[in-house]
Write a protein that holds these residues in place. Structure first.
Motif, PDB file in Angstrom:
ATOM      1  N   ILE A   1       0.858  -1.188   0.000  1.00 35.34           N
ATOM      2  CA  ILE A   1       0.000   0.000   0.000  1.00 35.34           C
ATOM      3  C   ILE A   1       0.888   1.229   0.000  1.00 35.34           C
ATOM      4  O   ILE A   1       1.733   1.396   0.861  1.00 35.34           O
ATOM      5  N   GLN A   2       0.709   2.086  -0.941  1.00 28.45           N
ATOM      6  CA  GLN A   2       1.450   3.333  -0.997  1.00 28.45           C
ATOM      7  C   GLN A   2       0.498   4.477  -0.684  1.00 28.45           C
ATOM      8  O   GLN A   2      -0.684   4.435  -0.993  1.00 28.45           O
ATOM      9  N   MET A   3       1.023   5.510  -0.046  1.00 26.95           N
ATOM     10  CA  MET A   3       0.201   6.669   0.252  1.00 26.95           C
ATOM     11  C   MET A   3      -0.202   7.336  -1.052  1.00 26.95           C
ATOM     12  O   MET A   3       0.636   7.685  -1.875  1.00 26.95           O
ATOM     13  N   SER A   4      -1.494   7.490  -1.239  1.00 29.49           N
ATOM     14  CA  SER A   4      -1.983   8.069  -2.481  1.00 29.49           C
ATOM     15  C   SER A   4      -3.292   8.771  -2.222  1.00 29.49           C
ATOM     16  O   SER A   4      -3.979   8.490  -1.243  1.00 29.49           O
ATOM     17  N   PRO A   5      -3.697   9.694  -3.060  1.00 33.88           N
ATOM     18  CA  PRO A   5      -4.956  10.398  -2.860  1.00 33.88           C
ATOM     19  C   PRO A   5      -6.128   9.433  -2.878  1.00 33.88           C
ATOM     20  O   PRO A   5      -6.129   8.441  -3.601  1.00 33.88           O
ATOM     21  N   THR A   6      -7.140   9.730  -2.043  1.00 30.17           N
ATOM     22  CA  THR A   6      -8.333   8.893  -2.023  1.00 30.17           C
ATOM     23  C   THR A   6      -9.277   9.256  -3.158  1.00 30.17           C
ATOM     24  O   THR A   6     -10.192   8.501  -3.459  1.00 30.17           O
ATOM     25  N   ILE A   7      -9.071  10.419  -3.761  1.00 27.91           N
ATOM     26  CA  ILE A   7      -9.942  10.828  -4.856  1.00 27.91           C
ATOM     27  C   ILE A   7      -9.763   9.866  -6.020  1.00 27.91           C
ATOM     28  O   ILE A   7      -8.652   9.582  -6.461  1.00 27.91           O
TER      29      ILE A   7
ATOM     30  N   ALA B   1       3.112  12.718   5.854  1.00 36.23           N
ATOM     31  CA  ALA B   1       2.530  13.972   5.403  1.00 36.23           C
ATOM     32  C   ALA B   1       2.762  14.315   3.934  1.00 36.23           C
ATOM     33  O   ALA B   1       1.857  14.851   3.277  1.00 36.23           O
ATOM     34  N   PRO B   2       3.943  14.072   3.369  1.00 33.88           N
ATOM     35  CA  PRO B   2       4.186  14.530   1.995  1.00 33.88           C
ATOM     36  C   PRO B   2       3.172  13.972   0.996  1.00 33.88           C
ATOM     37  O   PRO B   2       2.907  12.771   0.948  1.00 33.88           O
ATOM     38  N   SER B   3       2.598  14.857   0.202  1.00 31.91           N
ATOM     39  CA  SER B   3       1.666  14.489  -0.880  1.00 31.91           C
ATOM     40  C   SER B   3       0.469  13.690  -0.378  1.00 31.91           C
ATOM     41  O   SER B   3      -0.136  12.926  -1.133  1.00 31.91           O
ATOM     42  N   ASN B   4       0.124  13.857   0.888  1.00 34.64           N
ATOM     43  CA  ASN B   4      -1.039  13.145   1.433  1.00 34.64           C
ATOM     44  C   ASN B   4      -2.182  14.139   1.595  1.00 34.64           C
ATOM     45  O   ASN B   4      -2.170  14.960   2.509  1.00 34.64           O
ATOM     46  N   PRO B   5      -3.192  14.086   0.723  1.00 32.28           N
ATOM     47  CA  PRO B   5      -4.276  15.065   0.779  1.00 32.28           C
ATOM     48  C   PRO B   5      -5.158  14.898   2.006  1.00 32.28           C
ATOM     49  O   PRO B   5      -5.966  15.776   2.304  1.00 32.28           O
ATOM     50  N   ASN B   6      -5.019  13.798   2.721  1.00 33.87           N
ATOM     51  CA  ASN B   6      -5.850  13.541   3.893  1.00 33.87           C
ATOM     52  C   ASN B   6      -5.117  13.841   5.199  1.00 33.87           C
ATOM     53  O   ASN B   6      -5.603  13.482   6.273  1.00 33.87           O
ATOM     54  N   TRP B   7      -3.970  14.499   5.116  1.00 30.22           N
ATOM     55  CA  TRP B   7      -3.181  14.705   6.321  1.00 30.22           C
ATOM     56  C   TRP B   7      -3.934  15.520   7.367  1.00 30.22           C
ATOM     57  O   TRP B   7      -3.870  15.219   8.572  1.00 30.22           O
ATOM     58  N   ASP B   8      -4.660  16.544   6.952  1.00 30.69           N
ATOM     59  CA  ASP B   8      -5.415  17.351   7.908  1.00 30.69           C
ATOM     60  C   ASP B   8      -6.490  16.513   8.594  1.00 30.69           C
ATOM     61  O   ASP B   8      -6.764  16.692   9.791  1.00 30.69           O
TER      62      ASP B   8
END
Length: 307
Positions: free
Chosen positions: A19-25, A216-223
């Protein structure tokens, strides 16, 4: 203390290798199924509500309560009554239990195809002989052992411990998670082998610099991830529609040392006005004083008559 070498222990969610960190969109949210059948006396409507309310606090994972489980299975009977179980038993028994849960969730419902969850978390009212509280004995299945819970662990409450683990399991399934680390930094990804020792991460909700650099880097869900930590997702107590207030209406007060629901005595005190308690105490004291006076007077009377 060195970390145990067993690859089955998972006191914190470990990195998912594929699993790689990627946008959920544009991609389907993974599903985390929470099994409460093994929780026994600690199951409550407030706990179930809190888990499902997480679906409104973030957009990267979906939680569900898995009710259709084989409740007559030996695994359920052995893990729901607060006893000590062997790690070897859990490792052996969970395989067929997991297979049955997946099979049931894969059966069509009203001729509509169903799919099993991506990850399961079985909440168990038992404890392992090793003291480890989070265990990965199966492919999709994780087990959280809460049989070692003691009220002096609070705050936070057991409900908040459980919800915190659900949050971390969701993060791990959606993005992977950093390797848990020592020593304790009050970080949600601290390595804590014993349930009592994880309290600071639950209360503080800190994400240390090392874990932030990983996630955090490039993670749109970090907030959203940050809002889930430290109980922030509960909302403002002054907002009657917040999760905080809803839990109170369901009979659970945040940060109380009563497991996942109040004791009968605590609920009784909550519904009795404080003024009534004061009057009751006054009447009790007065009654005791009258009894003592009568008792001493009776003894003097017996002495007069030569008794």
């Amino acid at each position: 203390m060195a970390r145990k070498s067993s690859d089955l222990t998972e006191t914190m969610p470990s990195v998912a290798s594929n699993i790689q960190m990627s946008p959920t969109i544009g991609r389907k949210r993974p599903r985390v199924g929470v099994i409460v059948a093994c929780l026994g006396e600690y199951d409550s409507k407030a706990l179930r509500y809190a888990i499902l309310r997480l679906n409104t606090a973030q957009s990267f994972v979906e939680y569900e309560i898995v009710y259709d489980v084989p409740e007559d299975h030996e695994f359920v009977a052995r893990t729901r009554y607060g006893g000590v179980v062997q790690t070897s038993y859990i490792k052996h028994a969970v395989a067929c239990f997991e297979a049955e849960v997946v099979r049931r969730q894969s059966e069509p419902f009203k001729n509509t195809p169903q799919t099993p969850c991506d990850r399961y978390l079985a909440l168990c009212n038992c404890q392992l002989e090793s003291g480890v509280y989070l265990f990965k004995p199966g492919d999709k299945m994780r087990t959280m052992m809460v049989g070692s819970w003691k009220t002096y662990f609070a705050p936070p409450s057991l409900l908040e411990f459980i919800v915190d683990i659900c949050i971390k399991q969701g993060i791990a399934e959606a993005f992977g998670a950093p390797h848990s680390h020592m020593p304790s930094r009050g970080c949600i990804f601290d390595y804590n082998e014993i349930l009592e020792n994880t309290r600071n991460g639950v209360l503080i909700g800190h994400v240390c610099e090392e874990c932030t650099a990983y996630m955090a880097p490039s993670n749109p869900n970090w907030d959203e991830i940050k809002m889930l930590t430290g109980g922030r997702w509960l909302g403002d107590p002054s907002d009657p529609f917040s999760a905080y207030c809803e839990l109170q209406r369901l009979g659970f007060k945040i940060f109380k040392a009563s497991g996942v629901r109040d004791s009968f005595f605590r609920r009784f005190l909550d519904i009795i006005p404080l003024q009534f308690c004061g009057k009751l105490a006054e009447c009790t004291a007065l009654g005791f004083a009258i009894y003592l006076a009568l008792f001493l007077g009776l003894k003097d009377l017996v002495k007069v008559f030569g008794g």
